[in-house]
Design an enzyme around this catalytic site. Structure first.
Site, PDB file in Angstrom:
ATOM      1  N   ASP A 170     -10.547   8.639  51.605  1.00 56.29           N
ATOM      2  CA  ASP A 170      -9.951   7.800  52.659  1.00 56.29           C
ATOM      3  C   ASP A 170      -8.511   7.388  52.370  1.00 56.29           C
ATOM      4  O   ASP A 170      -7.885   6.726  53.177  1.00 56.29           O
ATOM      5  CB  ASP A 170     -10.814   6.562  52.917  1.00 56.29           C
ATOM      6  CG  ASP A 170     -10.779   5.583  51.750  1.00 56.29           C
ATOM      7  OD1 ASP A 170     -10.160   5.890  50.713  1.00 56.29           O
ATOM      8  OD2 ASP A 170     -11.376   4.504  51.889  1.00 56.29           O
ATOM      9  N   TYR A 264      -1.771   7.327  44.580  1.00 62.53           N
ATOM     10  CA  TYR A 264      -2.432   7.494  43.274  1.00 62.53           C
ATOM     11  C   TYR A 264      -1.535   8.175  42.243  1.00 62.53           C
ATOM     12  O   TYR A 264      -1.834   8.150  41.047  1.00 62.53           O
ATOM     13  CB  TYR A 264      -3.752   8.265  43.432  1.00 62.53           C
ATOM     14  CG  TYR A 264      -4.900   7.338  43.766  1.00 62.53           C
ATOM     15  CD1 TYR A 264      -5.636   6.710  42.764  1.00 62.53           C
ATOM     16  CD2 TYR A 264      -5.226   7.052  45.077  1.00 62.53           C
ATOM     17  CE1 TYR A 264      -6.670   5.844  43.062  1.00 62.53           C
ATOM     18  CE2 TYR A 264      -6.264   6.183  45.389  1.00 62.53           C
ATOM     19  CZ  TYR A 264      -6.987   5.585  44.365  1.00 62.53           C
ATOM     20  OH  TYR A 264      -8.005   4.719  44.668  1.00 62.53           O
TER      21      TYR A 264
END
Ligand code: NAD
Ligand code: G6P
Ligand code: MN
Length: 441
Positions: A170, A264
């Site tokens: 997601d 990330y």
């Protein structure tokens, strides 16, 4: 319209009530006849299950609702399994985060040593669940977002190559929503090009349906603010630590301003910054236990005590509608364009065929068809090759029970400074994961 039978695996997950509320909100697009929850922790699941039973009776009495710890009951007569399990629960997430920090290395749910440890725990449970699904409902599709998705996806590729499992994340969905706010659009107005691995990728194009390119305008904004948007319209990824992550994207962009980075990448490009900004005694697991977990479970308690959900409603996980989009794509052959984690096979022209990559796909009844992303630059290719090799070594270490390969995986991770530190962390992780990991020799 056909009505579907769905089982949510990891029924006791903090995300379950939000997903159920979202499913109820989408019944016109994705009608349900049966909704089941499945978990291997009956007590945890019952706290949510009892509350959701009340919600379902009040809002959708026609849908058959149940919750169980019995695999046969859970997986019999289901069309879709939405999987979000966490092997070892928050107790082990906390250890994944705190053990590396003791050695001066970042501690994160899916990145670095924490992600590797979580991967070693998840593979067995995921494979077992796929086998159960295939035994009791051979035509069922598993839409998996259990983490660490990169390692789980590689394990599926190697161990269950023909299973109907789609791995999805997601984070690109959430960040695209923020991106759409920046240019005053809706996410569904936008078509993207993207390449990378799970939690490790870049957008190379963001166009509207008329073909206008917005990447330069978005880049100017991100260079200053990261993905922090002015209007706070999002209900996901809003805690202070997440705000910091959105903001940090500006420093990720600076490393290669041509592409928009996945948040990330912060753990790989600025691991020193992450360690400096971590509290080894209070990590993200502690924040979630005191935050999302507490909120969701105390709301369930209130609903059970009141015997009604009136005046006390679970928040809808509106951000999770991509799960319905994915289920619909398969059920109704909608040819929805979505980012999925799939085997490369030439999608990224200059990357290994057998790497699990995250790329845009057209999804229909036969599954995903990845869209060619062409050649990628050497900088990204080298980073990705290092990371994908870590993920492959973890899966090999799991299958072979190999200490050597897991040590190599940790040593190769960009988040770990040396083989010495890798070994020290590994030995602590082995101790902490007794009963979860296969025996290593
Ligand atoms: P959670 O601990 O609240 O929920 C996980 C549930 O899974 C627990 O109730 C646990 O008992 C259950 N479980 C563990 N092993 C099981 C097994 N073998 N069979 C059945 N049930 C099992 O965790 P959470 O924070 O709600 O997250 C759930 C999962 O979703 C995690 O893996 C998390 O990383 C993942 N997640 C992924 C994404 C994504 O982008 N892919 C987004 C959000 C969450
Ligand atoms: C994002 C990622 C997920 C991850 C989650 C962690 O949504 O895509 O893979 O599990 O963040 O969020 P949390 O709030 O649990 O730290
Ligand atoms: Mn994710």
């Amino acid at each position: 319209m056909k009505k579907f039978s769905v089982v949510i695996a990891g029924g006791g997950s903090t995300y379950t009530p939000g997903i159920v509320m979202m499913l109820l909100d989408n019944l016109d697009r994705f009608p349900l006849r049966t909704l089941k929850l499945y978990d291997n922790d009956g007590e945890r699941q019952a706290m949510l299950g009892d509350a959701l039973d009340i919600v379902m009776r009040e809002k959708a009495p026609d849908i058959e609702f149940s919750f169980t710890t019995d695999p046969e009951e859970a997986f019999t007569d289901v069309d879709f399994c939405f999987a979000h399990i966490r092997t070892g629960k928050y107790e082990m997430r906390e250890k994944d985060e705190k053990i590396p920090l003791k050695h001066g290395v970042l501690g994160q749910e899916t990145c670095g040593p924490g992600g590797i440890a979580y991967g070693m725990r998840s593979i067995g449970d995921m494979i077992e669940m796929i086998d159960l699904m295939e035994k009791y409902s051979p035509d069922c599709w598993m839409l998996n977002y259990s983490n660490p998705a990169a390692i789980v996806a590689e394990a599926c590729r190697v161990l269950r190559p023909n299973s109907k499992v789609l791995n999805i994340c997601d984070m690109p969905v959430g960040t695209l929503r923020r991106i759409s706010h920046i240019i005053d659009k809706e996410p569904q107005d936008l078509e993207v090009r993207y390449f990378g691995l799970n939690h490790f990728g870049w957008w190379t194009s963001i166009k509207d349906k008329e073909g206008n390119e917005y990447l330069p305008a978005i880049r100017d904004y991100v260079a200053e603010h990261g993905y922090l948007t002015q209007k706070e319209v999002d209900t996901q990824h809003t805690d202070a630590s997440w705000q910091d992550t959105h903001k940090k994207a500006k420093d990720l962009l600076a490393v290669d301003p041509r592409f928009l980075p996945n948040t990330y990448l912060k753990y790989y490009l600025y691991p020193d910054y992450v360690v400096e900004h971590s509290n080894p005694d209070h990590t993200r697991a502690n924040e979630v236990i005191a935050g999302r977990e507490k909120t969701v479970f105390s709301m369930a308690k209130t609903i059970i005590e009141n015997g009604t959900s009136e005046g006390c409603e679970f928040e809808m996980g509106a951000h999770a509608t991509f799960v319905v989009d994915l289920a619909r794509a398969i059920a109704f052959n909608t040819h929805e364009r979505m980012l999925l984690i799939v085997e490369n096979n030439g999608t990224i022209a200059n990357f290994d065929d057998d790497a699990m990559v995250e790329v845009p796909c057209i999804v229909g009844s036969n599954g995903p068809e990845p869209l060619s992303q062409g050649k990628i630059p050497e900088f990204q290719r080298a980073l990705m090759y290092q990371q994908v090799t870590v993920e492959k070594l973890v899966v090999e270490a799991y299958i072979e029970g190999s200490y050597q390969k897991l040590w190599q995986a940790l040593t190769l991770s960009k988040t770990v400074p040396s083989a010495k530190v890798a070994k020290e962390i590994l030995d602590d992780l082995i101790e902490a994961n007794k009963g979860y990991w296969p025996e290593l020799h």
